[in-house]
Design a protein around this motif. Structure first.
Motif: not given
Length: 177
Positions: A107, A109, A112, A165
């Motif tokens: 995952k 963000e 990120g 994201g």
């Protein structure tokens, strides 16, 4: 040149039996069998017919320097429906079954990413479940959107990032996480 094994590999990848390929190319099953075992050679016209039935051209067939495919979309996925079992199997990276990998769910963000890794032995695969990511391989960057996959050799410096994201199914072999 042994073309029989290349023809057989393409036929198997397409999920065709020798008989099905023979029917499509208007040839006999025995002839296809002999070609695949390099016991006979087809004429150029017959080879073109066989390759057309396998979804390729003669130039692609003999080009050993095809560019490595990095991003895979729905048009590249291979699906097998077993109505009797009530199941559907979908391969999202062709030929990945020959590799040894360990998956993770990644995952990201917004803004990120994964720190770029130096080249190492192994392979990297990802499937974008939501959002989009940028895959960096050396000096090149590829945008991969939801529903698309990526696959590459880890022999080049590589990394993954997302501006908005994303959730990615990430598979690495040998595991590097």
């Amino acid at each position: 040149m042994e073309i029989g094994q290349k023809i057989k590999r393409l036929r198997v990848l397409k999920g065709l039996t020798q008989e099905e390929l023979a029917d499509r190319a208007e040839l006999s099953k025995g002839f296809i069998s002999q070609v695949e075992r390099d016991l006979t050679s087809p004429s150029i016209a017959t080879l073109v017919d066989i390759l057309q039935c396998l979804g390729t051209t003669i130039s692609e067939f003999f080009n050993d320097n095809l560019e490595e495919q990095i991003v895979f979309g729905k048009e590249d996925f291979f699906q097998k429906v077993d109505a009797a079992q009530g199941s559907t199997v979908e391969w999202i990276v062709p030929n990945a079954q020959k590799n040894r990998m360990e998956p993770i769910l990644l995952k990201l963000e917004p803004g990120g990413g994964v720190q770029e890794e130096d080249p190492h032995e192994g392979e990297e695969f990802g499937y974008v479940l939501s959002g989009s990511v940028l895959v960096t391989l050396g000096d090149e960057t590829y945008r991969v959107k939801k529903g698309e996959a990526f696959y590459f050799s880890a022999s080049r410096r590589h990394g993954l990032s997302s501006k908005t994201g994303a959730v990615v199914l990430w598979v690495s072999a040998p595991p590097s996480f």
